[in-house]
Design a protein around this motif. Structure first.
Motif, mmCIF file in Angstrom:
data_model
loop_
_atom_site.group_PDB
_atom_site.id
_atom_site.type_symbol
_atom_site.label_atom_id
_atom_site.label_comp_id
_atom_site.label_asym_id
_atom_site.label_seq_id
_atom_site.Cartn_x
_atom_site.Cartn_y
_atom_site.Cartn_z
ATOM 1 N N VAL A 187 -13.860 -22.475 16.887
ATOM 2 C CA VAL A 187 -13.691 -21.583 15.740
ATOM 3 C C VAL A 187 -13.270 -20.191 16.213
ATOM 4 O O VAL A 187 -12.357 -19.576 15.650
ATOM 5 N N LYS A 188 -13.915 -19.708 17.256
ATOM 6 C CA LYS A 188 -13.575 -18.383 17.785
ATOM 7 C C LYS A 188 -12.156 -18.358 18.354
ATOM 8 O O LYS A 188 -11.404 -17.399 18.133
ATOM 9 N N GLU A 189 -11.793 -19.396 19.073
ATOM 10 C CA GLU A 189 -10.446 -19.476 19.656
ATOM 11 C C GLU A 189 -9.367 -19.422 18.581
ATOM 12 O O GLU A 189 -8.302 -18.824 18.766
ATOM 13 N N PHE A 190 -9.633 -20.046 17.437
ATOM 14 C CA PHE A 190 -8.654 -20.113 16.350
ATOM 15 C C PHE A 190 -8.860 -19.011 15.307
ATOM 16 O O PHE A 190 -8.250 -19.071 14.236
ATOM 17 N N ASN A 191 -9.676 -18.025 15.605
ATOM 18 C CA ASN A 191 -10.051 -17.029 14.605
ATOM 19 C C ASN A 191 -8.831 -16.328 13.994
ATOM 20 O O ASN A 191 -8.692 -16.233 12.776
ATOM 21 N N LYS A 192 -7.923 -15.852 14.838
ATOM 22 C CA LYS A 192 -6.737 -15.149 14.339
ATOM 23 C C LYS A 192 -5.842 -16.102 13.545
ATOM 24 O O LYS A 192 -5.362 -15.765 12.454
ATOM 25 N N ALA A 193 -5.632 -17.300 14.081
ATOM 26 C CA ALA A 193 -4.797 -18.283 13.390
ATOM 27 C C ALA A 193 -5.413 -18.677 12.058
ATOM 28 O O ALA A 193 -4.701 -18.819 11.046
ATOM 29 N N THR A 194 -6.725 -18.836 12.032
ATOM 30 C CA THR A 194 -7.389 -19.205 10.781
ATOM 31 C C THR A 194 -7.173 -18.151 9.719
ATOM 32 O O THR A 194 -6.861 -18.455 8.556
ATOM 33 N N ARG A 195 -7.325 -16.883 10.079
ATOM 34 C CA ARG A 195 -7.113 -15.800 9.123
ATOM 35 C C ARG A 195 -5.678 -15.832 8.595
ATOM 36 O O ARG A 195 -5.451 -15.721 7.380
ATOM 37 N N GLU A 196 -4.720 -16.001 9.476
ATOM 38 C CA GLU A 196 -3.317 -16.032 9.060
ATOM 39 C C GLU A 196 -3.018 -17.269 8.213
ATOM 40 O O GLU A 196 -2.255 -17.196 7.237
ATOM 41 N N ASN A 197 -3.610 -18.398 8.583
ATOM 42 C CA ASN A 197 -3.375 -19.636 7.822
ATOM 43 C C ASN A 197 -3.953 -19.529 6.411
ATOM 44 O O ASN A 197 -3.340 -19.976 5.440
ATOM 45 N N LEU A 198 -5.145 -18.940 6.299
ATOM 46 C CA LEU A 198 -5.746 -18.739 4.979
ATOM 47 C C LEU A 198 -4.890 -17.818 4.126
ATOM 48 O O LEU A 198 -4.655 -18.064 2.928
ATOM 49 N N GLU A 199 -4.392 -16.739 4.732
ATOM 50 C CA GLU A 199 -3.562 -15.791 3.980
ATOM 51 C C GLU A 199 -2.280 -16.455 3.491
ATOM 52 O O GLU A 199 -1.807 -16.184 2.382
ATOM 53 N N ALA A 200 -1.733 -17.368 4.284
ATOM 54 C CA ALA A 200 -0.464 -18.012 3.936
ATOM 55 C C ALA A 200 -0.643 -19.156 2.932
ATOM 56 O O ALA A 200 0.197 -19.344 2.050
ATOM 57 N N LEU A 201 -1.740 -19.910 3.089
ATOM 58 C CA LEU A 201 -1.895 -21.152 2.329
ATOM 59 C C LEU A 201 -2.871 -21.065 1.167
ATOM 60 O O LEU A 201 -2.859 -21.939 0.287
ATOM 61 N N CYS A 202 -3.727 -20.068 1.152
ATOM 62 C CA CYS A 202 -4.794 -20.013 0.147
ATOM 63 C C CYS A 202 -4.720 -18.752 -0.700
ATOM 64 O O CYS A 202 -5.756 -18.144 -1.004
ATOM 65 N N LYS A 203 -3.542 -18.359 -1.050
ATOM 66 C CA LYS A 203 -3.373 -17.187 -1.922
ATOM 67 C C LYS A 203 -3.910 -17.505 -3.307
ATOM 68 O O LYS A 203 -3.624 -18.563 -3.868
ATOM 69 N N MET A 204 -4.679 -16.587 -3.837
ATOM 70 C CA MET A 204 -5.277 -16.791 -5.161
ATOM 71 C C MET A 204 -4.284 -16.342 -6.242
ATOM 72 O O MET A 204 -3.509 -15.448 -6.039
#
Length: 204
Positions: A187-204
């Protein structure tokens, strides 16, 4: 203090049609792949069985190589099935799935397209009595507008629509399990990617 146990007893990961040929067509395809990589890494640590499909492989090609599914030094799947049906839950995959036992499972679905193959896979699994988690930062479609409509429908049908990080922590359920440190490291290793992926794919 009681010995800690996992919150989810029988999870399985379904990876739907993440084929290289779809890369130019699917909205934020690299983000879907990135989240799937994270889940695969955690699945190895948690010994979660992996099932994958391709859609008409002879025409649409192989699964994208960075996932490393069934590569000699990659991640072994319980089944990696080619299909023409839109649902992943075809007889060949069902056979491998039920070889693990007849118990109902918590099935995590990622891949494409949200409103077609992901939807029909989820509906089939729900009708078969399984609990289904659809990972919002690991699904997409050619048209981005299809995704929230599909997720809203699946939520109404009884699926759990959640994020990759939420699922992983729910799967573990307790920081005292032996695998916690390793999964927390992923989870820590992917922290930056996770934030970017959420911003790209989970826009409200």
């Amino acid at each position: 203090m009681a010995t800690p146990t996992r919150r989810l007893a029988r999870p399985a990961l379904f990876i739907c049609d993440l084929q290289e040929k779809f890369r130019p067509a699917i909205h934020e395809f690299p983000r879907v792949v990135s989240t799937t990589q994270k889940l695969l890494r955690a699945a190895q640590l948690l010994d979660i069985p992996v099932f994958a499909t391709t859609q008409l492989r002879s025409k649409l090609g192989e699964t994208c190589p960075e996932l490393g599914l069934d590569a000699p030094d990659g991640i072994k799947t319980k089944a990696h099935v080619d299909k023409s049906a839109f649902s992943m839950f075809v007889p060949e995959l069902q056979k491998a799935f039920y070889e693990m036992g007849e118990e109902k499972r918590e099935v995590v679905v990622v891949g494409i397209e949200s409103h077609i193959c992901v939807t029909q896979t989820t509906l089939d699994l729900l009708r078969d009595g399984h609990k289904v988690y659809v990972i919002a930062d690991a699904v997409s479609s050619c048209n981005a507008q299809e995704v929230p409509i599909a997720l809203a429908r699946l939520r109404a049908e009884g699926a759990v629509v959640t994020t990759s990080e939420s699922f992983l922590y729910e799967c573990m359920g307790d920081a005292g399990i032996g695998e916690f440190k390793g999964v927390a490291g992923v989870v820590k290793e992917f922290n930056k990617a996770t934030r970017e992926n959420l911003e790209a794919l989970c826009k409200m």
